[in-house]
Write an enzyme that holds these catalytic residues in place. Sequence first.
Site, PDB file in Angstrom:
ATOM      1  N   ARG A  32      14.645 -61.433  33.924  1.00  0.00           N
ATOM      2  CA  ARG A  32      13.818 -60.366  34.478  1.00  0.00           C
ATOM      3  C   ARG A  32      14.266 -60.160  35.927  1.00  0.00           C
ATOM      4  O   ARG A  32      14.802 -61.072  36.557  1.00  0.00           O
ATOM      5  CB  ARG A  32      12.345 -60.786  34.498  1.00  0.00           C
ATOM      6  CG  ARG A  32      11.722 -60.959  33.158  1.00  0.00           C
ATOM      7  CD  ARG A  32      10.292 -61.510  33.299  1.00  0.00           C
ATOM      8  NE  ARG A  32       9.692 -61.653  31.998  1.00  0.00           N
ATOM      9  CZ  ARG A  32       9.806 -62.726  31.234  1.00  0.00           C
ATOM     10  NH1 ARG A  32      10.484 -63.772  31.667  1.00  0.00           N
ATOM     11  NH2 ARG A  32       9.245 -62.769  30.039  1.00  0.00           N
ATOM     12  N   LYS A  59       7.181 -64.796  34.476  1.00  0.00           N
ATOM     13  CA  LYS A  59       5.992 -64.053  34.069  1.00  0.00           C
ATOM     14  C   LYS A  59       5.245 -64.736  32.922  1.00  0.00           C
ATOM     15  O   LYS A  59       4.026 -64.759  32.894  1.00  0.00           O
ATOM     16  CB  LYS A  59       6.443 -62.644  33.651  1.00  0.00           C
ATOM     17  CG  LYS A  59       5.369 -61.725  33.195  1.00  0.00           C
ATOM     18  CD  LYS A  59       5.987 -60.357  32.911  1.00  0.00           C
ATOM     19  CE  LYS A  59       5.310 -59.704  31.749  1.00  0.00           C
ATOM     20  NZ  LYS A  59       5.945 -58.455  31.368  1.00  0.00           N
ATOM     21  N   HIS A 140      15.149 -53.673  33.773  1.00  0.00           N
ATOM     22  CA  HIS A 140      15.184 -54.471  32.542  1.00  0.00           C
ATOM     23  C   HIS A 140      16.436 -54.201  31.716  1.00  0.00           C
ATOM     24  O   HIS A 140      16.625 -54.811  30.669  1.00  0.00           O
ATOM     25  CB  HIS A 140      13.922 -54.230  31.699  1.00  0.00           C
ATOM     26  CG  HIS A 140      13.898 -52.898  31.026  1.00  0.00           C
ATOM     27  ND1 HIS A 140      13.444 -51.763  31.651  1.00  0.00           N
ATOM     28  CD2 HIS A 140      14.300 -52.531  29.787  1.00  0.00           C
ATOM     29  CE1 HIS A 140      13.562 -50.748  30.813  1.00  0.00           C
ATOM     30  NE2 HIS A 140      14.082 -51.182  29.682  1.00  0.00           N
ATOM     31  N   ARG A 143      18.489 -57.365  30.942  1.00  0.00           N
ATOM     32  CA  ARG A 143      17.812 -58.224  29.967  1.00  0.00           C
ATOM     33  C   ARG A 143      17.910 -57.647  28.553  1.00  0.00           C
ATOM     34  O   ARG A 143      18.274 -58.331  27.608  1.00  0.00           O
ATOM     35  CB  ARG A 143      16.351 -58.362  30.409  1.00  0.00           C
ATOM     36  CG  ARG A 143      15.518 -59.327  29.647  1.00  0.00           C
ATOM     37  CD  ARG A 143      14.209 -59.482  30.454  1.00  0.00           C
ATOM     38  NE  ARG A 143      13.132 -60.031  29.700  1.00  0.00           N
ATOM     39  CZ  ARG A 143      12.952 -61.308  29.462  1.00  0.00           C
ATOM     40  NH1 ARG A 143      13.821 -62.183  29.923  1.00  0.00           N
ATOM     41  NH2 ARG A 143      11.920 -61.725  28.772  1.00  0.00           N
ATOM     42  N   HIS A 166      11.961 -65.173  26.193  1.00  0.00           N
ATOM     43  CA  HIS A 166      10.909 -64.504  25.418  1.00  0.00           C
ATOM     44  C   HIS A 166      10.161 -65.546  24.595  1.00  0.00           C
ATOM     45  O   HIS A 166      10.759 -66.430  24.019  1.00  0.00           O
ATOM     46  CB  HIS A 166      11.512 -63.463  24.457  1.00  0.00           C
ATOM     47  CG  HIS A 166      11.835 -62.168  25.108  1.00  0.00           C
ATOM     48  ND1 HIS A 166      13.118 -61.793  25.407  1.00  0.00           N
ATOM     49  CD2 HIS A 166      11.042 -61.146  25.511  1.00  0.00           C
ATOM     50  CE1 HIS A 166      13.108 -60.595  25.958  1.00  0.00           C
ATOM     51  NE2 HIS A 166      11.863 -60.182  26.039  1.00  0.00           N
ATOM     52  N   TYR A 175      13.083 -55.325  22.417  1.00  0.00           N
ATOM     53  CA  TYR A 175      14.229 -55.192  23.306  1.00  0.00           C
ATOM     54  C   TYR A 175      15.477 -54.835  22.515  1.00  0.00           C
ATOM     55  O   TYR A 175      16.242 -53.952  22.886  1.00  0.00           O
ATOM     56  CB  TYR A 175      14.473 -56.505  24.067  1.00  0.00           C
ATOM     57  CG  TYR A 175      13.811 -56.562  25.397  1.00  0.00           C
ATOM     58  CD1 TYR A 175      14.526 -56.285  26.553  1.00  0.00           C
ATOM     59  CD2 TYR A 175      12.475 -56.892  25.534  1.00  0.00           C
ATOM     60  CE1 TYR A 175      13.935 -56.340  27.804  1.00  0.00           C
ATOM     61  CE2 TYR A 175      11.864 -56.947  26.774  1.00  0.00           C
ATOM     62  CZ  TYR A 175      12.602 -56.669  27.895  1.00  0.00           C
ATOM     63  OH  TYR A 175      12.008 -56.719  29.122  1.00  0.00           O
TER      64      TYR A 175
END
Length: 191
Positions: A32, A59, A140, A143, A166, A175
């Site tokens: 991230r 996060k 993003h 990623r 993740h 994603y």
Amino acid sequence: SQLRTVLSAIPDGLSGARDRALLLTGFSGGFRRSEIVNLNAEDLSFTADGLVITVKKSKTDQEGRGRTVGIPYGSTPGSCPVRALRRWLDQAGITKGPVFRAVGRWGRVGERRLSDQVVARIIKKHVAALGLDADQYAGHSLRSGLATSAAAAGKSERAIMDQTGHRSVTMVRKYIRSGSLFHDNAAAGLL
């Protein structure tokens, strides 16, 4: 790949070395934006196999346990994240503290870390320089680019999740799907 094209267009110099290292590290680590900018030199360990990065804050890591990410050497020197990061650190004289910092107009490296918004601006700047639509790229993109490229190369969802951090298969699939709408598309070649 698009990343290699972007890398080839980045000018030489100190800020170019930083941007190459930032893009390659962000992509290969599946990081991230906040994880990229929060890296400190003390979080890096260069080994014979590649680079080991300790991500202290994330996060999805509310307990602050951290995670370790391995980044292997690239197949070519020009797109190797390990070599690019080592080159940036050496050229900038960074041995401790924030890894990714501002570079002034006269080549002076700042003390403070870049913000996560600056990461998005760096991506957009280099994409736009190639004549691509910068609005299609964001922080993003590195990623999701890793997740999509890894899936296209046949890597398992578990391996992708281990790299990107993740926690849910559902999220990593979002994603992958958003970046691969036309890759292995069922309608391709039918009309």
